[in-house]
Design an enzyme around this catalytic site. Structure first.
Site, PDB file in Angstrom:
ATOM      1  N   ASN A  89       0.837  -1.190   0.000  1.00 33.83           N
ATOM      2  CA  ASN A  89       0.000   0.000   0.000  1.00 33.83           C
ATOM      3  C   ASN A  89       0.880   1.252   0.000  1.00 33.83           C
ATOM      4  O   ASN A  89       2.106   1.165   0.101  1.00 33.83           O
ATOM      5  CB  ASN A  89      -0.953  -0.023   1.202  1.00 33.83           C
ATOM      6  CG  ASN A  89      -2.317   0.538   0.850  1.00 33.83           C
ATOM      7  OD1 ASN A  89      -2.430   1.476   0.064  1.00 33.83           O
ATOM      8  ND2 ASN A  89      -3.354  -0.042   1.424  1.00 33.83           N
ATOM      9  N   HIS A 119      23.298   1.275  12.469  1.00 31.63           N
ATOM     10  CA  HIS A 119      24.592   1.932  12.652  1.00 31.63           C
ATOM     11  C   HIS A 119      25.260   1.303  13.869  1.00 31.63           C
ATOM     12  O   HIS A 119      24.587   0.752  14.739  1.00 31.63           O
ATOM     13  CB  HIS A 119      24.417   3.428  12.881  1.00 31.63           C
ATOM     14  CG  HIS A 119      23.946   4.158  11.670  1.00 31.63           C
ATOM     15  ND1 HIS A 119      24.805   4.621  10.705  1.00 31.63           N
ATOM     16  CD2 HIS A 119      22.701   4.479  11.255  1.00 31.63           C
ATOM     17  CE1 HIS A 119      24.114   5.210   9.747  1.00 31.63           C
ATOM     18  NE2 HIS A 119      22.829   5.137  10.068  1.00 31.63           N
ATOM     19  N   ALA A 162      -1.193  -2.843  13.354  1.00 30.72           N
ATOM     20  CA  ALA A 162      -0.858  -1.470  12.974  1.00 30.72           C
ATOM     21  C   ALA A 162      -0.042  -0.804  14.078  1.00 30.72           C
ATOM     22  O   ALA A 162      -0.336  -0.949  15.259  1.00 30.72           O
ATOM     23  CB  ALA A 162      -2.131  -0.681  12.709  1.00 30.72           C
ATOM     24  N   LYS A 185      -1.831 -13.145  20.146  1.00 35.32           N
ATOM     25  CA  LYS A 185      -2.575 -14.403  20.053  1.00 35.32           C
ATOM     26  C   LYS A 185      -2.039 -15.191  18.874  1.00 35.32           C
ATOM     27  O   LYS A 185      -1.236 -14.687  18.086  1.00 35.32           O
ATOM     28  CB  LYS A 185      -4.074 -14.175  19.915  1.00 35.32           C
ATOM     29  CG  LYS A 185      -4.496 -13.482  18.617  1.00 35.32           C
ATOM     30  CD  LYS A 185      -5.996 -13.314  18.594  1.00 35.32           C
ATOM     31  CE  LYS A 185      -6.467 -12.552  17.368  1.00 35.32           C
ATOM     32  NZ  LYS A 185      -7.914 -12.406  17.343  1.00 35.32           N
TER      33      LYS A 185
END
Length: 189
Positions: A89, A119, A162, A185
């Site tokens: 997306n 780094h 998310a 879960k």
């Protein structure tokens, strides 16, 4: 330095010393990626045109089932491998110098960051880079605004919620979320 030599070095996991030939090659590839992503992101393209530009970015063919909604950003592109029926997306940012593999059927949400470089912690060596591959299995769903850090493997069928920051490997068919991401879960297939 030729591309194959660069990729072999990056995939070896060896540290990239700032100012070295490997580092200079990385900078050159970044300029090419910036040019190609600007071409991809700055005007409308049909799905076939998007795939054609994406193939230039990664330097290899992608399946006709691959789909991407621009904008898409990378500072290399050449160490990215994408399977069939994969969807990215809009707003994804992939730092693939250390290697990123995305398995068949994977869905990647808005603004996902995949970062395959770190780094060094020592301030006197901070400009050196440490590559470590990201491996995403088949039929994975990565939710919007997630970040996957170097060296992480995400198992087949897993879901990344998310906003998660994934710092460790994710088992198959697990749902992970949070900062740092933890198993919430398991999915019964």
């Amino acid at each position: 330095m030729e591309l194959k030599e660069f990729l072999d070095y990056m995939n070896s996991g060896k540290t990239v010393i700032a100012g070295s030939d490997v580092h200079k090659c990385m900078s050159s590839l970044a300029q090419e990626a910036l040019r190609l992503t600007a071409e991809l992101n700055n005007e409308y393209h049909t799905p076939d045109e998007v795939r054609a530009i994406f193939e230039k970015i990664i330097g290899k063919p992608v399946d006709d089932t691959f789909s991407l909604f621009p904008p898409f950003y990378t500072d290399c592109g050449k160490n990215l491998t994408v399977g069939k029926n994969v969807f990215f997306n809009s707003g994804c940012r992939f730092q693939d110098q250390g290697g990123i593999t995305v398995g068949d059927g994977t869905l990647v949400g808005h603004n996902v960051v995949l970062a395959s470089l770190n780094h060094e912690l020592d301030p006197s060596c901070r400009h050196n880079l440490c590559p470590s591959p990201i491996k995403i299995g088949r039929n994975v769903w990565i939710g919007s605004n997630s970040t996957i850090l170097p060296g992480v493997t995400i198992g087949d069928g897993a879901v990344v919620a998310a906003g998660a920051v994934v710092t460790k490997d994710v088992p198959e068919n697990a749902v992970v979320g949070g900062v740092p991401a933890k198993v919430i879960k398991n999915i019964e297939p």
